[in-house]
Design a protein around this motif. Structure first.
Motif, PDB file in Angstrom:
ATOM      1  N   ASP A 197       0.730  -1.211   0.151  1.00 15.85           N
ATOM      2  CA  ASP A 197      -0.136   0.177  -0.177  1.00 15.85           C
ATOM      3  C   ASP A 197       0.941   1.165  -0.050  1.00 15.85           C
ATOM      4  N   HIS A 198       0.402   2.346  -0.609  1.00 17.03           N
ATOM      5  CA  HIS A 198       1.141   3.446  -0.864  1.00 17.03           C
ATOM      6  C   HIS A 198       1.226   4.263   0.514  1.00 17.03           C
ATOM      7  N   GLY A 199       2.079   3.962   1.140  1.00 18.16           N
ATOM      8  CA  GLY A 199       2.435   4.554   2.445  1.00 18.16           C
ATOM      9  C   GLY A 199       3.647   5.103   2.935  1.00 18.16           C
ATOM     10  N   LEU A 200       3.942   5.372   4.243  1.00 17.66           N
ATOM     11  CA  LEU A 200       5.115   6.144   4.364  1.00 17.66           C
ATOM     12  C   LEU A 200       6.454   5.115   4.265  1.00 17.66           C
ATOM     13  N   GLY A 201       6.200   3.679   4.279  1.00 15.67           N
ATOM     14  CA  GLY A 201       7.083   2.890   4.109  1.00 15.67           C
ATOM     15  C   GLY A 201       7.492   2.328   2.876  1.00 15.67           C
ATOM     16  N   LEU A 202       7.068   3.142   1.706  1.00 11.39           N
ATOM     17  CA  LEU A 202       7.062   2.687   0.341  1.00 11.39           C
ATOM     18  C   LEU A 202       8.542   2.875  -0.050  1.00 11.39           C
ATOM     19  N   SER A 203       9.176   4.140   0.395  1.00  8.96           N
ATOM     20  CA  SER A 203      10.562   4.560   0.091  1.00  8.96           C
ATOM     21  C   SER A 203      11.469   3.297   0.537  1.00  8.96           C
ATOM     22  N   ALA A 204      11.143   2.758   1.341  1.00  9.22           N
ATOM     23  CA  ALA A 204      12.164   1.467   1.787  1.00  9.22           C
ATOM     24  C   ALA A 204      11.974   0.268   0.666  1.00  9.22           C
ATOM     25  N   VAL A 205      10.875   0.103   0.427  1.00 13.76           N
ATOM     26  CA  VAL A 205      10.580  -0.872  -0.250  1.00 13.76           C
ATOM     27  C   VAL A 205      10.978  -0.870  -1.841  1.00 13.76           C
ATOM     28  N   ILE A 206      10.803   0.706  -2.389  1.00 15.34           N
ATOM     29  CA  ILE A 206      11.395   0.805  -3.623  1.00 15.34           C
ATOM     30  C   ILE A 206      13.034   0.613  -3.534  1.00 15.34           C
ATOM     31  N   ALA A 207      13.667   1.226  -2.648  1.00 17.06           N
ATOM     32  CA  ALA A 207      14.955   1.335  -2.594  1.00 17.06           C
ATOM     33  C   ALA A 207      15.409  -0.052  -2.384  1.00 17.06           C
ATOM     34  N   ALA A 208      14.836  -0.944  -1.908  1.00 21.37           N
ATOM     35  CA  ALA A 208      15.315  -2.448  -1.668  1.00 21.37           C
ATOM     36  C   ALA A 208      14.958  -3.020  -2.981  1.00 21.37           C
ATOM     37  N   ARG A 209      13.853  -2.840  -3.742  1.00 23.89           N
ATOM     38  CA  ARG A 209      13.886  -3.395  -5.030  1.00 23.89           C
ATOM     39  C   ARG A 209      14.667  -2.739  -5.944  1.00 23.89           C
ATOM     40  N   LEU A 210      15.235  -1.595  -6.020  1.00 22.77           N
ATOM     41  CA  LEU A 210      16.259  -1.156  -6.805  1.00 22.77           C
ATOM     42  C   LEU A 210      17.612  -1.773  -6.609  1.00 22.77           C
ATOM     43  N   GLU A 211      17.694  -1.950  -5.205  1.00 26.53           N
ATOM     44  CA  GLU A 211      19.247  -2.630  -4.883  1.00 26.53           C
ATOM     45  C   GLU A 211      19.405  -4.068  -5.632  1.00 26.53           C
ATOM     46  N   ALA A 212      18.128  -4.708  -5.015  1.00 26.33           N
ATOM     47  CA  ALA A 212      18.117  -6.471  -5.341  1.00 26.33           C
ATOM     48  C   ALA A 212      18.028  -6.741  -6.604  1.00 26.33           C
ATOM     49  N   LEU A 259      13.203   8.029  -5.871  1.00 29.82           N
ATOM     50  CA  LEU A 259      13.228   6.338  -5.918  1.00 29.82           C
ATOM     51  C   LEU A 259      12.293   6.074  -7.080  1.00 29.82           C
ATOM     52  N   ALA A 260      11.195   6.380  -6.875  1.00 27.13           N
ATOM     53  CA  ALA A 260       9.910   6.156  -7.951  1.00 27.13           C
ATOM     54  C   ALA A 260      10.479   6.228  -9.316  1.00 27.13           C
ATOM     55  N   ARG A 261      11.001   7.641  -9.680  1.00 27.89           N
ATOM     56  CA  ARG A 261      11.384   7.820 -10.928  1.00 27.89           C
ATOM     57  C   ARG A 261      12.434   6.968 -11.349  1.00 27.89           C
ATOM     58  N   HIS A 262      13.367   6.762 -10.545  1.00 27.35           N
ATOM     59  CA  HIS A 262      14.522   5.877 -11.079  1.00 27.35           C
ATOM     60  C   HIS A 262      13.959   4.385 -11.232  1.00 27.35           C
ATOM     61  N   GLU A 266      12.388  -0.083 -15.356  1.00 29.23           N
ATOM     62  CA  GLU A 266      11.594  -0.917 -15.653  1.00 29.23           C
ATOM     63  C   GLU A 266      10.592  -0.837 -16.627  1.00 29.23           C
ATOM     64  N   LEU A 267      10.449   0.360 -16.978  1.00 32.67           N
ATOM     65  CA  LEU A 267       9.425   0.896 -18.176  1.00 32.67           C
ATOM     66  C   LEU A 267      10.140   1.556 -19.313  1.00 32.67           C
ATOM     67  N   SER A 268      11.602   1.283 -19.404  1.00 35.02           N
ATOM     68  CA  SER A 268      12.599   1.739 -20.426  1.00 35.02           C
ATOM     69  C   SER A 268      12.180   1.528 -21.696  1.00 35.02           C
ATOM     70  N   ALA A 269      11.550   0.311 -21.950  1.00 34.96           N
ATOM     71  CA  ALA A 269      10.992  -0.023 -23.502  1.00 34.96           C
ATOM     72  C   ALA A 269       9.689   0.746 -23.843  1.00 34.96           C
ATOM     73  N   VAL A 270       8.744   0.946 -22.883  1.00 38.36           N
ATOM     74  CA  VAL A 270       7.561   1.579 -23.113  1.00 38.36           C
ATOM     75  C   VAL A 270       8.065   3.140 -23.255  1.00 38.36           C
ATOM     76  N   ILE A 271       8.983   3.789 -22.516  1.00 42.74           N
ATOM     77  CA  ILE A 271       9.398   5.147 -22.517  1.00 42.74           C
ATOM     78  C   ILE A 271       9.991   5.274 -24.023  1.00 42.74           C
ATOM     79  N   ASP A 272      10.579   4.541 -24.402  1.00 45.92           N
ATOM     80  CA  ASP A 272      11.444   4.604 -25.744  1.00 45.92           C
ATOM     81  C   ASP A 272      10.274   4.734 -26.794  1.00 45.92           C
TER      82      ASP A 272
END
Length: 524
Positions: free
Chosen positions: A234-249, A286-289, A294-300
């Motif tokens: 759910d889009h809450g205050l903990g979302l930053s940590a979740v996106i950061a972990a996804r970017l790293e992992a 973090l969300a922009r990154h 993950e949507l590079s093909a769509v953006i292109d």
């Protein structure tokens, strides 16, 4: 507000197809007399009937809805006003955009080129006057030109010079010419260096035009990010940590925090978050990154639909789409649109619900243009304390000035003296149109004791008829009957000669050159 002659386009297309008026009326399920009224632009056509007409005539719906060409007519109107031809700003502008949109776009492109060339000439003049190296080179150039000319005149006037004297003057010309060439090369190198004036071709403007042409809605991005949104909590205050972990992992992105330069680049596997950034800003970065990766093909693919001529423009457009996707990810369309409507577009309330900044909320409100689920049509503008407009999104009838500064009476500029308080204004244009202006000052980046605050004013605006759906407009009363602030779009086209805030004389007819009373009084 410029009105495109949609009926005229229907009539022209029907005649081109050789289709009798009765036959088209039967296909649309209306009477011939009613179709005649539509074709003569005496009746509006929209919704289901407009869709049927587009299908029956094999026309693109956008061509008949004419939203793009209505904006084009507004640009033509602004062009006419800026050239001192206000009588061409209404009917003739709409007629030209309706009948000849390609020629209208060409005219706007040439006018933009003229403005860019003028701005570049002014920038060059300023640079030549303030840069000591260029000033010295200019004097050297003039000195060498004088030497060449003097020696050449002597050779021309005295053909009987002794061979030794004649050779001496020839040597002067050769040596001065060499020095002149060296000075010219040095000057060119300086002018083409990092401090060179802006080029006439503007990638930022190309990106802006593309976004406006798409009505600031990119369904491809909205749809493609759904799996990403569903995989996140759910889009809450903990979302930053979740996106950061996804970017790293998942992507091997190295995220660093602390002081130092902002090295963020979506094409690299690194992201730097300076100390002091607000939580909404961190979440957005973090969300922009994540979207950029993950949507590079769509953006292109979306970038590929635009006719961008330079790599820089394509990169700017890709970055803009990544920002768009970040906002859509953090503020899902349906949930955000429902919350905006139910809370009557309470910007403060929406900030709390979606843990977002004021500017992020304002940006997302402007993107609510999904066909069949549209929100209030908002225009958007962002300016710095000097009045420079750095972002704008116009709508037909809500055109943000492009060829000059905006009206200083707008709430946009009052926001700078209101601290963080929102300034709401009922504004009335000289033609009687009324708009709700909502502006607030925002600060960007991380606070620093070494650098000055980076401040902007962000303003949303919409037609006053939407006042009942906006909680911030309640103190203004009825948008139709309440007292309004007389404003304009910008000074040169504004007919309010009694305005004490006027910065420039109004351009009228053949440029009479007379000062408006307030301007003349201030200079007396």
């Amino acid at each position: 507000m410029s009105r495109i002659r949609i009926g005229q386009r229907i009539r022209d297309r029907r005649r081109a197809l050789g289709l009798p008026q009765r036959a088209l009326a039967d296909q649309l399920g209306i009477s011939t007399s009613y179709l005649s009224l539509i074709e003569n632009d005496r009746r509006m056509i929209a919704g289901r009937l407009l869709n049927q007409a587009a299908e029956a005539l094999d026309l693109d719906l956008e061509y008949l809805s004419a939203s793009r060409d209505a904006r084009l007519a507004d640009e033509l109107a602004e062009l006419a006003n800026s050239m001192g031809r206000p009588t061409l700003a209404e009917g003739p502008a709409s007629d030209l955009a309706s009948r000849h949109p390609q020629w209208s776009r060409l005219l706007i492109e040439h006018y933009r080129a003229l403005i860019d060339t003028r701005d570049m000439a002014l920038a060059l003049s300023d640079r030549l006057n303030r840069d000591p190296a260029l000033v010295e080179l200019s004097h050297q150039t003039l000195t060498e030109i004088t030497s060449v000319r003097s020696a050449a005149e002597i050779l021309a006037q005295y053909p009987g010079l002794a061979p030794q004297e004649r050779q001496r003057f020839i040597n002067i010309i050769v040596e001065a010419s060499d020095r002149l060439s060296a000075s010219a090369r040095s000057m060119i190198n300086l002018l083409e260096g990092p401090d060179a004036p802006l080029q006439a071709h503007s990638p930022a403007r190309d990106v802006e035009d593309f976004i406006i042409d798409r009505n600031n809605y990119f369904g491809e991005i909205e749809e493609a990010l759904q799996p990403i949104a569903q995989s996140l909590p759910d889009h809450g205050l903990g979302l930053s940590a979740v996106i950061a972990a996804r970017l790293e992992a998942d992507h091997g992105v190295t995220i660093t925090r602390g002081d130092g330069p902002d090295r963020d680049c979506a094409s690299q596997r690194s992201l730097h978050l300076p100390t002091g950034l607000s939580e909404p800003t961190i979440r957005f970065l973090l969300a922009r990154h994540l979207i950029a990766l993950e949507l590079s093909a769509v953006i292109d693919a979306v970038v590929g639909t635009g006719r961008f001529e330079t790599v820089e423009t394509k990169q700017r457009m890709g970055a803009a789409l990544a920002r768009y996707g970040a906002g859509a990810l953090l503020m899902p369309y349906d949930r955000f649109a429902e919350a905006a409507e139910s809370h009557r577009h309470d910007l403060v309330r929406l900030q709390g619900l979606f843990h977002a900044s004021h500017e992020q909320i304002a940006h997302r409100l402007v993107t609510l243009r999904k066909p069949g689920s549209e929100g209030i049509p908002f225009a958007f503008v962002r300016a710095d304390p000097a009045g420079n407009i750095s972002k704008r999104f116009s709508l037909p009838g809500l055109y943000m000035p492009q060829f000059g500064g905006a009206c200083p009476l707008w709430a946009l500029y009052a926001a700078f003296s209101a601290g963080g308080r929102q300034v709401t204004q009922l504004a009335e244009m000289s033609d009687g149109q009324r708009f709700i202006f909502m502006a607030r000052q925002v600060r960007k980046g991380a606070p620093s004791s070494k650098a000055a605050d980076v401040r902007y004013a962000v303003m949303l605006s919409c037609e006053a008829r939407y006042a009942s759906r906006i909680v911030h407009a309640d103190p203004l009363g009825s948008g139709k009957t309440a007292a309004a602030t007389p404003v304009g779009w910008e000074c040169r086209s504004c007919p309010r000669t009694a305005c004490d805030q006027r910065a420039h004389s109004q351009l009228e007819g053949e440029h009479s050159g007379q000062e408006s009373p307030p301007q003349a009084l201030r200079q007396a």
